[in-house]
Design a protein around this motif. Structure first.
Motif, short mmCIF file in Angstrom:
data_model
loop_
_atom_site.label_atom_id
_atom_site.label_comp_id
_atom_site.label_asym_id
_atom_site.label_seq_id
_atom_site.Cartn_x
_atom_site.Cartn_y
_atom_site.Cartn_z
N GLN A 126 -3.03 -10.28 7.24
CA GLN A 126 -3.33 -10.54 5.83
C GLN A 126 -2.16 -11.28 5.18
OE1 GLN A 126 -6.02 -8.53 4.25
NE2 GLN A 126 -6.54 -7.35 6.08
N ALA A 127 -2.50 -12.39 4.51
CA ALA A 127 -1.44 -13.16 3.85
C ALA A 127 -1.55 -13.05 2.33
CB ALA A 127 -1.53 -14.62 4.29
N GLY A 128 -2.40 -12.16 1.84
CA GLY A 128 -2.60 -12.03 0.39
C GLY A 128 -3.71 -12.93 -0.09
N ASP A 129 -4.27 -12.59 -1.24
CA ASP A 129 -5.37 -13.38 -1.83
C ASP A 129 -6.53 -13.58 -0.87
OD1 ASP A 129 -3.98 -13.60 -4.15
OD2 ASP A 129 -3.15 -15.58 -3.70
N GLY A 130 -6.72 -12.66 0.03
CA GLY A 130 -7.81 -12.77 0.99
C GLY A 130 -7.56 -13.79 2.09
N LEU A 131 -6.38 -14.42 2.07
CA LEU A 131 -6.07 -15.41 3.11
C LEU A 131 -5.56 -14.72 4.37
CD1 LEU A 131 -4.24 -18.09 0.94
CD2 LEU A 131 -6.57 -18.19 1.83
N LEU A 132 -5.79 -15.36 5.49
CA LEU A 132 -5.31 -14.81 6.76
C LEU A 132 -4.24 -15.74 7.35
CD1 LEU A 132 -8.73 -13.79 8.36
CD2 LEU A 132 -6.96 -12.25 7.51
N ARG A 133 -3.22 -15.10 7.90
CA ARG A 133 -2.15 -15.88 8.54
C ARG A 133 -2.38 -15.83 10.05
NH1 ARG A 133 1.92 -13.10 6.80
NH2 ARG A 133 2.42 -14.43 5.03
N LYS A 134 -2.21 -16.96 10.70
CA LYS A 134 -2.41 -17.00 12.15
C LYS A 134 -1.06 -16.92 12.87
CE LYS A 134 -3.23 -20.88 14.16
NZ LYS A 134 -3.76 -22.12 13.70
N GLY A 135 -1.01 -16.11 13.90
CA GLY A 135 0.18 -16.05 14.73
C GLY A 135 -0.24 -15.85 16.18
N PHE A 136 0.73 -15.62 17.06
CA PHE A 136 0.43 -15.38 18.46
C PHE A 136 1.27 -14.21 18.92
CE2 PHE A 136 -0.10 -19.94 17.70
CZ PHE A 136 -1.43 -20.11 18.09
N ALA A 137 0.68 -13.24 19.63
CA ALA A 137 1.45 -12.09 20.11
C ALA A 137 0.69 -11.37 21.21
CB ALA A 137 1.75 -11.13 18.96
N GLY A 138 1.37 -10.47 21.85
CA GLY A 138 0.81 -9.69 22.96
C GLY A 138 1.97 -9.05 23.68
N ASP A 139 1.80 -7.83 24.19
CA ASP A 139 2.96 -7.06 24.67
C ASP A 139 3.88 -7.82 25.62
OD1 ASP A 139 1.02 -6.90 26.76
OD2 ASP A 139 1.84 -4.99 27.44
N TYR A 153 -6.97 -10.93 17.82
CA TYR A 153 -7.00 -9.64 17.13
C TYR A 153 -6.59 -9.81 15.69
CZ TYR A 153 -1.89 -8.95 17.53
OH TYR A 153 -0.53 -9.06 17.44
N MET A 154 -7.06 -8.88 14.88
CA MET A 154 -6.77 -8.95 13.46
C MET A 154 -6.11 -7.65 13.01
SD MET A 154 -9.31 -10.42 10.70
CE MET A 154 -9.92 -9.28 9.56
N ILE A 155 -5.07 -7.79 12.20
CA ILE A 155 -4.41 -6.61 11.64
C ILE A 155 -5.01 -6.36 10.26
CG2 ILE A 155 -2.21 -5.58 10.98
CD1 ILE A 155 -0.85 -7.69 12.83
N ASN A 156 -5.69 -5.23 10.11
CA ASN A 156 -6.30 -4.87 8.82
C ASN A 156 -5.37 -3.94 8.07
OD1 ASN A 156 -8.92 -6.00 9.82
ND2 ASN A 156 -8.73 -4.26 11.22
N LEU A 157 -5.28 -4.14 6.78
CA LEU A 157 -4.42 -3.27 5.95
C LEU A 157 -5.29 -2.59 4.91
CD1 LEU A 157 -1.09 -4.89 4.71
CD2 LEU A 157 -1.41 -2.66 5.79
N LYS A 158 -5.30 -1.25 4.93
CA LYS A 158 -6.05 -0.54 3.90
C LYS A 158 -5.18 0.60 3.40
CE LYS A 158 -10.67 1.20 3.06
NZ LYS A 158 -11.85 1.83 3.66
N ASN A 159 -4.89 0.59 2.11
CA ASN A 159 -4.01 1.60 1.50
C ASN A 159 -2.71 1.76 2.30
OD1 ASN A 159 -6.16 2.04 -0.25
ND2 ASN A 159 -7.03 3.62 1.08
N GLY A 160 -2.14 0.64 2.73
CA GLY A 160 -0.87 0.67 3.44
C GLY A 160 -0.98 1.06 4.91
N GLU A 161 -2.18 1.45 5.36
CA GLU A 161 -2.37 1.84 6.77
C GLU A 161 -2.86 0.62 7.56
OE1 GLU A 161 -2.13 4.91 8.59
OE2 GLU A 161 -0.81 5.30 6.87
#
Ligand code: ADP
Length: 308
Positions: free
Chosen positions: A18-31, A89-97
């Protein structure tokens, strides 16, 4: 000592956060990619760090390859498969969780061991081979068998084979397959780097001693058990050491704490052979990583001295 190669094998995914204002930020990751990132940041320039995975031939795969290269990590061994795409994958944020949604069932990385010649060429080119329980979990069972055979060959050839069990039950078809395959991963390795939380929750270990004994019994010579803010226990050729975690003013994001610890630990261990000193160094790097947002913290923020 010059011209050595660290090879990490696994899946790097597209990350949407989440990048704020409903926008999504793209990155790359994996263990395993995160560990390669920190190994690259911490290793001397005479080491090359390469990533081995499979990607597709789409624009997102091209972008990921460009990102990996920009990080100074070699991509020449990466398998490209026509018509495939990377996992997401997407990181969802709800109430700080934070919670995670994954789209990886058909990712190209699931075919990373489907071409045994390609896999062999990559492993043979390396001095150090790093993989994880997630690497094994995403593969069809016969490909996991192929990868493990290659890993055992590497160990027999005297390479340093390093395994982080990274237990993720949801990726496995059953508990029994997970237990058997992760145990085989450890048996095929020289150094095993588990996280005690995972081992306690999924393999029933009631103490760090139990984790160490289990992996010793499987044949791992060296073990590093990470235990979050409670530090790490090392067992190298039977010799035990405890290294505390560093105090952190404010823990911001623990994503990739273990991955960064592994990359930083290995970078020092490979250069000095001094495991306790490498763990102290890695505790410092991991402390900085948990003090920042995101899986991949840039080198400038890792507090590395002498140009590393
Ligand atoms: P994983 O991310 O695999 O679960 P851990 O949580 O055990 O791994 O963390 C790995 C390392 O990161 C620890 O050994 C420690 O050095 C560092 N670390 C993790 N959490 C903290 C914390 N709250 N404070 C300081 N260091 C931490």
């Amino acid at each position: 000592m010059s011209g050595r190669r660290f090879l990490s094998i696994g899946e790097c995914m597209v990350e949407l956060s989440q990048a704020g204002d409903g926008l999504l930020r793209k990155g790359f990751a994996g263990d395993t990619f995160n560990t390669a990132w920190y190994a690259r940041a911490c290793l001397a320039a005479d080491w090359s760090v390469d990533y081995f995975t499979a990607l597709g031939d789409d624009a997102m795969s091209d972008e990921m390859v460009a990102f990996i290269e920009t990080a100074g990590i070699g991509t020449s061994l990466i398998r490209r498969i026509r018509g495939k795409t990377p996992g997401l994958y997407m990181i969802n944020l709800k109430n700080g969780e934070r919670s995670f949604s994954y789209w990886r069932d058909n990712s190209a990385a699931r075919s990373l061991a489907a071409d045994p010649d390609c896999l062999r060429e990559a492993v043979e080119s390396a001095d150090v081979v790093y993989f994880s329980g997630i690497t094994l979990a995403i593969l069809p069972q016969e490909d996991a068998t192929t990868l493990l055979a290659e890993i055992r060959r590497a160990k027999a050839a005297g390479k340093l084979v390093v395994f982080d069990p990274n237990i993720r039950p949801r990726l496995w078809s059953s508990y029994d397959v997970m237990h058997a395959t992760i145990s085989e991963g450890a048996r095929s390795s020289v150094l095993v780097m588990p996280s005690f939380d995972d081992e306690a929750a999924h393999f029933g270990d009631d103490s760090i001693d139990a984790t160490i004994h289990r992996y010793k019994a499987l044949g791992a010579v060296n073990i590093v058990v990470k235990n979050g803010a409670d530090g790490v226990r090392l067992n190298f050729a039977g010799e035990e050491t405890f290294v505390p975690a560093e105090k952190v003013k404010k823990v911001v994001d623990t994503t990739s704490a273990g991955d960064s610890f592994n990359g930083a630990f290995l970078s020092r261990y490979l250069e000095t052979g001094d495991a306790p000193a490498a763990a102290r160094f890695a505790a410092g790097v991991a402390a900085r990583v948990v003090s920042e947002h995101g899986a991949l913290v840039v080198k400038e923020k890792l507090g590395l001295s002498s140009g590393r």
